[in-house]
Design an enzyme around this catalytic site. Structure first.
Site, short mmCIF file in Angstrom:
data_model
loop_
_atom_site.label_atom_id
_atom_site.label_comp_id
_atom_site.label_asym_id
_atom_site.label_seq_id
_atom_site.Cartn_x
_atom_site.Cartn_y
_atom_site.Cartn_z
N CYS A 110 49.70 42.32 38.77
CA CYS A 110 48.28 42.02 39.04
C CYS A 110 47.55 43.34 38.92
CB CYS A 110 48.14 41.42 40.44
SG CYS A 110 46.42 41.13 40.95
N CYS A 146 36.20 53.27 48.83
CA CYS A 146 37.02 52.60 49.84
C CYS A 146 36.74 53.07 51.27
CB CYS A 146 38.49 52.78 49.52
SG CYS A 146 39.56 51.81 50.61
N ARG A 159 40.40 37.14 37.48
CA ARG A 159 40.01 36.78 38.84
C ARG A 159 38.69 37.43 39.25
NH1 ARG A 159 44.38 38.33 41.92
NH2 ARG A 159 45.27 36.30 41.45
N CYS A 178 48.03 37.07 49.31
CA CYS A 178 48.11 38.48 48.94
C CYS A 178 47.97 39.33 50.20
CB CYS A 178 47.01 38.84 47.96
SG CYS A 178 46.99 37.78 46.50
N CYS A 181 43.98 55.85 55.51
CA CYS A 181 44.63 56.15 54.25
C CYS A 181 44.29 57.58 53.83
CB CYS A 181 44.17 55.16 53.17
SG CYS A 181 44.97 55.43 51.56
N CYS A 204 39.72 57.56 47.40
CA CYS A 204 39.03 56.62 46.51
C CYS A 204 37.58 56.47 46.97
CB CYS A 204 39.73 55.27 46.53
SG CYS A 204 41.51 55.36 46.15
N CYS A 226 51.95 38.09 46.89
CA CYS A 226 51.49 39.29 46.20
C CYS A 226 51.27 40.36 47.27
CB CYS A 226 50.19 39.03 45.44
SG CYS A 226 49.51 40.48 44.58
#
Length: 322
Positions: free
Chosen positions: A192, A64, A264, A101, A57, A61, A132
């Site tokens: 979400c 991550c 959640r 998801c 990616c 972040c 999702c």
């Protein structure tokens, strides 16, 4: 069920700070009262999460391991074949999940990628599961295509407060995230959206994150609250561990501010004791991610979750927005 729950979109910082400052027992009682007005207190919705495209990616972040910028020993994987995704979805359903998801490590997908994801969404829905996806930022056309394909939920977390955001991520702006959420909502897809606690943010940042979520034009149907999972090679490795009581307080305040949303327990459950998770359920959490992996980080084993549910007298149920 309360016929007229107090849905607000005008929360102020001093109000939220006052909730956080309540004596723990009073805060939990208040949150549990709100929870019981809107949900069965002993029912927890189960979602399962699969990484359908892993690593490489371009984002930075700080939490991550999927960022191409960090040496986290993660092996990148291309977008999975549809059949393999459907096999994983069937297994998740067999283990009790009601929502499946799918997460892909993209800054923004290409249109051809969205078409592949739509195939997955349609296949998963045919198995009788809610769907999702989290794919990064979307164009209007991509969002419309996902809606047309039958997608139920789109995940796009704010992660933290706007003030602290640049300490964690520099490759996209906070407004980019809000714009994506607006596209999803305008297309008629359920939202979400939550954040990550324990990234070195202040108490004010935690309060401001919840204010951002609760003051959206419509509350997210699902609010994942993640506890930072520290991964070797990422910038946030070595961050001071969060006091579990602060995390539980955050769950309780989220429940009070967003009374009809599913709150959640997401990343970080591997390091949570059974007792901590039980307190989170008491504070108003009523959804979990289930299975041994959350994208690329460990999660409690399915059998352990089932055993905990049995000990608590909790059962898995539906996931419709109350």
């Amino acid at each position: 069920m309360s016929a007229n729950p107090a849905i607000r979109h005008d929360w102020q910082l001093d109000e939220v700070q006052a909730l956080y400052a309540l004596p723990f027992n009073d805060l939990i009682f208040k949150a549990q009262t709100v929870h019981r007005e809107n949900f069965d207190p002993n029912e927890v919705q189960i979602s399962s999460l699969l990484s359908i495209k892993t690593g490489s990616c371009s984002e930075d972040c700080g939490y991550c391991p999927q960022s191409a910028r960090y040496d986290s020993d993660l092996t990148p994987e291309a977008l999975m074949p549809v059949d393999a995704v459907l096999q994983a979805a069937q297994l998740a359903k067999d283990q009790g999940a009601s929502r499946f998801c799918m997460g892909a490590a993209w800054r923004q997908p290409k249109d051809r990628d969205v078409e592949r994801v739509v195939e997955m969404v349609q296949g998963v829905k045919a198995l009788g599961l809610e769907t999702c996806v989290t794919l990064g930022m979307l164009t209007d056309a991509q969002t419309a295509r996902l809606k047309e394909g039958g997608l139920d939920y789109y995940n796009h977390n704010l992660d933290t407060s706007e003030d602290y955001y640049s300490e964690v991520i520099t490759t996209r702006t906070y407004q980019d995230r809000l714009d994506t959420l607006a596209r999803v909502r305008d297309a008629g897809i359920n939202v979400c959206c939550g954040g990550i606690i324990g990234m070195g943010e202040s108490a004010v940042d935690r309060a401001k994150l919840l204010i951002e979520l609760a003051n959206l034009p419509k509350h997210p149907e699902s609010v994942p609250v993640n506890m930072l999972v520290q991964v070797e090679g990422t910038p946030l490795m070595g961050t001071e561990a969060l006091d579990p009581i602060i995390f539980i307080r955050t769950i309780a305040v989220a429940r009070i501010m967003m009374p009809k949303s599913r709150v959640r327990l997401s990343a970080g459950r591997k390091s949570m004791s059974d007792e901590m998770q039980a307190l989170c359920f008491l504070a108003g959490a009523n959804s979990i991610f289930y299975g041994d992996k959350l994208l690329t980080t460990d999660n409690p084993m399915t059998n352990h979750d089932l055993a905990l549910f049995e000990r608590l007298g909790v059962y898995s149920g539906g996931s419709s927005y109350a």
